[in-house]
Design a protein around this motif. Structure first.
Motif, PDB file in Angstrom:
ATOM      1  N   VAL A  82       0.832  -1.207   0.000  1.00 43.61           N
ATOM      2  CA  VAL A  82       0.000   0.000   0.000  1.00 43.61           C
ATOM      3  C   VAL A  82       0.869   1.262   0.000  1.00 43.61           C
ATOM      4  CG1 VAL A  82      -1.747   1.304   1.273  1.00 43.61           C
ATOM      5  CG2 VAL A  82      -1.924  -1.181   1.119  1.00 43.61           C
ATOM      6  N   LEU A  83       1.950   1.242   0.735  1.00 46.95           N
ATOM      7  CA  LEU A  83       2.819   2.422   0.813  1.00 46.95           C
ATOM      8  C   LEU A  83       3.496   2.742  -0.522  1.00 46.95           C
ATOM      9  CD1 LEU A  83       4.630   1.970   4.260  1.00 46.95           C
ATOM     10  CD2 LEU A  83       3.224   3.926   3.581  1.00 46.95           C
ATOM     11  N   HIS A  84       4.077   1.722  -1.153  1.00 41.99           N
ATOM     12  CA  HIS A  84       4.931   1.966  -2.314  1.00 41.99           C
ATOM     13  C   HIS A  84       4.369   1.453  -3.633  1.00 41.99           C
ATOM     14  CE1 HIS A  84       7.871   3.139   0.648  1.00 41.99           C
ATOM     15  NE2 HIS A  84       7.783   1.963   1.234  1.00 41.99           N
ATOM     16  N   GLY A  85       3.296   0.670  -3.591  1.00 41.25           N
ATOM     17  CA  GLY A  85       2.724   0.125  -4.812  1.00 41.25           C
ATOM     18  C   GLY A  85       3.324  -1.225  -5.158  1.00 41.25           C
ATOM     19  N   LEU A  86       2.759  -1.827  -6.203  1.00 43.37           N
ATOM     20  CA  LEU A  86       3.187  -3.161  -6.620  1.00 43.37           C
ATOM     21  C   LEU A  86       3.113  -3.241  -8.145  1.00 43.37           C
ATOM     22  CD1 LEU A  86       3.894  -6.094  -5.582  1.00 43.37           C
ATOM     23  CD2 LEU A  86       1.458  -6.574  -5.840  1.00 43.37           C
ATOM     24  N   THR A  87       4.098  -3.889  -8.754  1.00 35.19           N
ATOM     25  CA  THR A  87       4.091  -4.030 -10.210  1.00 35.19           C
ATOM     26  C   THR A  87       4.557  -5.417 -10.603  1.00 35.19           C
ATOM     27  OG1 THR A  87       4.840  -3.020 -12.299  1.00 35.19           O
ATOM     28  CG2 THR A  87       6.442  -3.166 -10.527  1.00 35.19           C
ATOM     29  N   SER A 100      -0.086  10.005  -0.487  1.00 34.02           N
ATOM     30  CA  SER A 100      -1.378  10.689  -0.381  1.00 34.02           C
ATOM     31  C   SER A 100      -2.209  10.247   0.814  1.00 34.02           C
ATOM     32  CB  SER A 100      -2.195  10.476  -1.674  1.00 34.02           C
ATOM     33  OG  SER A 100      -2.416   9.102  -1.904  1.00 34.02           O
ATOM     34  N   MET A 101      -1.710   9.283   1.574  1.00 35.33           N
ATOM     35  CA  MET A 101      -2.443   8.803   2.752  1.00 35.33           C
ATOM     36  C   MET A 101      -1.527   8.815   3.964  1.00 35.33           C
ATOM     37  SD  MET A 101      -4.667   5.629   1.139  1.00 35.33           S
ATOM     38  CE  MET A 101      -5.508   5.252   2.682  1.00 35.33           C
ATOM     39  N   SER A 102      -2.089   9.161   5.098  1.00 38.31           N
ATOM     40  CA  SER A 102      -1.320   9.193   6.342  1.00 38.31           C
ATOM     41  C   SER A 102      -1.182   7.784   6.909  1.00 38.31           C
ATOM     42  CB  SER A 102      -2.030  10.089   7.360  1.00 38.31           C
ATOM     43  OG  SER A 102      -3.272   9.504   7.756  1.00 38.31           O
ATOM     44  N   ASP A 103      -0.334   7.654   7.939  1.00 41.03           N
ATOM     45  CA  ASP A 103      -0.171   6.358   8.600  1.00 41.03           C
ATOM     46  C   ASP A 103      -1.500   5.873   9.167  1.00 41.03           C
ATOM     47  OD1 ASP A 103       2.485   6.611   7.986  1.00 41.03           O
ATOM     48  OD2 ASP A 103       3.115   7.171  10.016  1.00 41.03           O
ATOM     49  N   GLU A 104      -2.266   6.788   9.733  1.00 43.09           N
ATOM     50  CA  GLU A 104      -3.557   6.429  10.317  1.00 43.09           C
ATOM     51  C   GLU A 104      -4.518   5.921   9.246  1.00 43.09           C
ATOM     52  OE1 GLU A 104      -5.797   9.687  11.819  1.00 43.09           O
ATOM     53  OE2 GLU A 104      -7.123   8.429  13.022  1.00 43.09           O
ATOM     54  N   GLU A 105      -4.544   6.584   8.108  1.00 41.12           N
ATOM     55  CA  GLU A 105      -5.448   6.178   7.038  1.00 41.12           C
ATOM     56  C   GLU A 105      -5.071   4.822   6.463  1.00 41.12           C
ATOM     57  OE1 GLU A 105      -6.844  10.497   5.242  1.00 41.12           O
ATOM     58  OE2 GLU A 105      -4.887   9.681   4.672  1.00 41.12           O
ATOM     59  N   ILE A 106      -3.779   4.591   6.253  1.00 46.29           N
ATOM     60  CA  ILE A 106      -3.340   3.299   5.732  1.00 46.29           C
ATOM     61  C   ILE A 106      -3.633   2.186   6.733  1.00 46.29           C
ATOM     62  CG2 ILE A 106      -1.304   1.944   5.095  1.00 46.29           C
ATOM     63  CD1 ILE A 106      -0.180   4.466   3.775  1.00 46.29           C
ATOM     64  N   ALA A 107      -3.382   2.445   8.005  1.00 46.65           N
ATOM     65  CA  ALA A 107      -3.691   1.451   9.033  1.00 46.65           C
ATOM     66  C   ALA A 107      -5.185   1.151   9.067  1.00 46.65           C
ATOM     67  CB  ALA A 107      -3.222   1.962  10.399  1.00 46.65           C
ATOM     68  N   ALA A 108      -5.998   2.178   8.876  1.00 52.49           N
ATOM     69  CA  ALA A 108      -7.452   1.995   8.885  1.00 52.49           C
ATOM     70  C   ALA A 108      -7.905   1.131   7.717  1.00 52.49           C
ATOM     71  CB  ALA A 108      -8.139   3.361   8.843  1.00 52.49           C
ATOM     72  N   VAL A 109      -7.406   1.415   6.528  1.00 52.74           N
ATOM     73  CA  VAL A 109      -7.783   0.627   5.345  1.00 52.74           C
ATOM     74  C   VAL A 109      -7.340  -0.818   5.506  1.00 52.74           C
ATOM     75  CG1 VAL A 109      -7.356   0.300   2.887  1.00 52.74           C
ATOM     76  CG2 VAL A 109      -7.838   2.573   3.755  1.00 52.74           C
ATOM     77  N   SER A 117      -1.516  -1.202  13.382  1.00 54.36           N
ATOM     78  CA  SER A 117      -1.575   0.106  14.032  1.00 54.36           C
ATOM     79  C   SER A 117      -0.892   1.176  13.183  1.00 54.36           C
ATOM     80  CB  SER A 117      -0.900   0.047  15.401  1.00 54.36           C
ATOM     81  OG  SER A 117       0.502  -0.122  15.250  1.00 54.36           O
ATOM     82  N   PRO A 118      -1.282   2.427  13.372  1.00 51.85           N
ATOM     83  CA  PRO A 118      -0.599   3.520  12.669  1.00 51.85           C
ATOM     84  C   PRO A 118       0.894   3.560  12.974  1.00 51.85           C
ATOM     85  CG  PRO A 118      -2.660   4.299  13.609  1.00 51.85           C
ATOM     86  CD  PRO A 118      -2.445   2.908  14.131  1.00 51.85           C
ATOM     87  N   VAL A 151       2.674   1.129  10.718  1.00 48.16           N
ATOM     88  CA  VAL A 151       2.769   1.699   9.367  1.00 48.16           C
ATOM     89  C   VAL A 151       3.890   2.724   9.317  1.00 48.16           C
ATOM     90  CG1 VAL A 151       1.566   3.034   7.577  1.00 48.16           C
ATOM     91  CG2 VAL A 151       0.326   1.298   8.883  1.00 48.16           C
ATOM     92  N   GLY A 152       3.960   3.562  10.361  1.00 51.72           N
ATOM     93  CA  GLY A 152       5.005   4.586  10.415  1.00 51.72           C
ATOM     94  C   GLY A 152       6.401   3.987  10.435  1.00 51.72           C
ATOM     95  N   LYS A 153       6.579   2.901  11.195  1.00 51.95           N
ATOM     96  CA  LYS A 153       7.892   2.250  11.257  1.00 51.95           C
ATOM     97  C   LYS A 153       8.288   1.672   9.900  1.00 51.95           C
ATOM     98  CE  LYS A 153       7.687   1.004  16.167  1.00 51.95           C
ATOM     99  NZ  LYS A 153       7.552  -0.112  17.139  1.00 51.95           N
ATOM    100  N   THR A 154       7.320   1.071   9.204  1.00 54.39           N
ATOM    101  CA  THR A 154       7.606   0.507   7.878  1.00 54.39           C
ATOM    102  C   THR A 154       7.932   1.612   6.892  1.00 54.39           C
ATOM    103  OG1 THR A 154       6.088  -1.336   8.317  1.00 54.39           O
ATOM    104  CG2 THR A 154       6.687  -0.938   6.027  1.00 54.39           C
ATOM    105  N   ARG A 155       7.219   2.708   7.011  1.00 51.79           N
ATOM    106  CA  ARG A 155       7.484   3.843   6.125  1.00 51.79           C
ATOM    107  C   ARG A 155       8.906   4.374   6.341  1.00 51.79           C
ATOM    108  NH1 ARG A 155       3.862   7.852   3.871  1.00 51.79           N
ATOM    109  NH2 ARG A 155       2.151   7.130   5.212  1.00 51.79           N
ATOM    110  N   GLU A 156       9.331   4.475   7.576  1.00 54.96           N
ATOM    111  CA  GLU A 156      10.656   5.018   7.887  1.00 54.96           C
ATOM    112  C   GLU A 156      11.777   4.047   7.515  1.00 54.96           C
ATOM    113  OE1 GLU A 156      10.683   6.063  11.981  1.00 54.96           O
ATOM    114  OE2 GLU A 156       9.157   7.638  11.772  1.00 54.96           O
TER     115      GLU A 156
END
Length: 200
Positions: free
Chosen positions: A128-133, A153-162, A178-179, A182-187
């Protein structure tokens, strides 16, 4: 020289009378029905763009009315992340993956019963964060497409919610994300290009 007595004037002019007047193109008025149809078409076009424009965001493939952004703040106030996730899913994901999570043949794989969704939380978060191809096998079927990255385009909270909604919706029965996760994976992921199934 004298003319014959049996000369018929009508017969002489018969060939001339058969001729028709040349057509003439002038500035004819536009028919009323055509003007009315044009006005109705413009009005319908304005309504359609207002309802389905998705705010002209090129990262969205949303063929449904834009409801997620309009209700996002209200949902945050009173409901939990799962309810927020359902709202976001319907507004941003269901056009491709469908409201029932069954996917769209030739476009998007199913999320219902997908081992990619219910498996390692970090894997689905990265998608979800980086996409898939490229090719990916989901529920025994091979898909070859591309999923856009939502991390910009989506925050950690929004991605965790989806993800929380998708992992527990339909026949899926996986835990929430949890958000903070998601934040740890993003970083931890220094990445700007989509993932491939082989990398994941």
């Amino acid at each position: 020289m004298s003319e014959p007595d049996d000369l018929d004037v009508a017969e002489i002019h018969e060939a001339v009378l058969r001729e028709r007047q040349e057509p003439f193109e002038g500035r004819e008025p536009v028919p009323v029905w055509m003007g009315l149809a044009f006005v109705l078409l413009i009005a319908w076009g304005g309504w359609y763009l207002g309802r389905y424009d998705a705010r002209f965001d090129t990262t969205r493939a949303d063929m449904q009315p834009l409801t997620a952004a309009a209700t996002l703040d209200e949902t945050r106030e009173g409901d939990d992340l799962t309810a927020l996730g359902e709202t976001l899913y319907q507004g941003r994901c269901s056009a491709c993956h469908q409201a029932n999570g069954k996917g769209l043949q030739g476009l998007a794989p199913p999320l219902d019963g997908s081992e990619w969704v219910t498996g390692d939380p970090k894997t689905v978060t990265r998608i979800v964060l980086h996409g898939l191809t490229g090719p990916i096998e989901v529920a025994g079927q091979t898909w070859n497409g591309a999923m856009p990255a939502w991390g910009t385009s989506m925050s950690d909270e929004e991605i965790a919610a989806v993800l929380g909604f998708v992992r527990s919706a339909w026949s899926n029965d996986a835990g929430a994300i949890s958000p903070e996760e998601v934040g740890k994976t993003r970083e931890s992921d220094d990445r700007s290009s989509p993932w491939t199934a082989a990398e994941l």
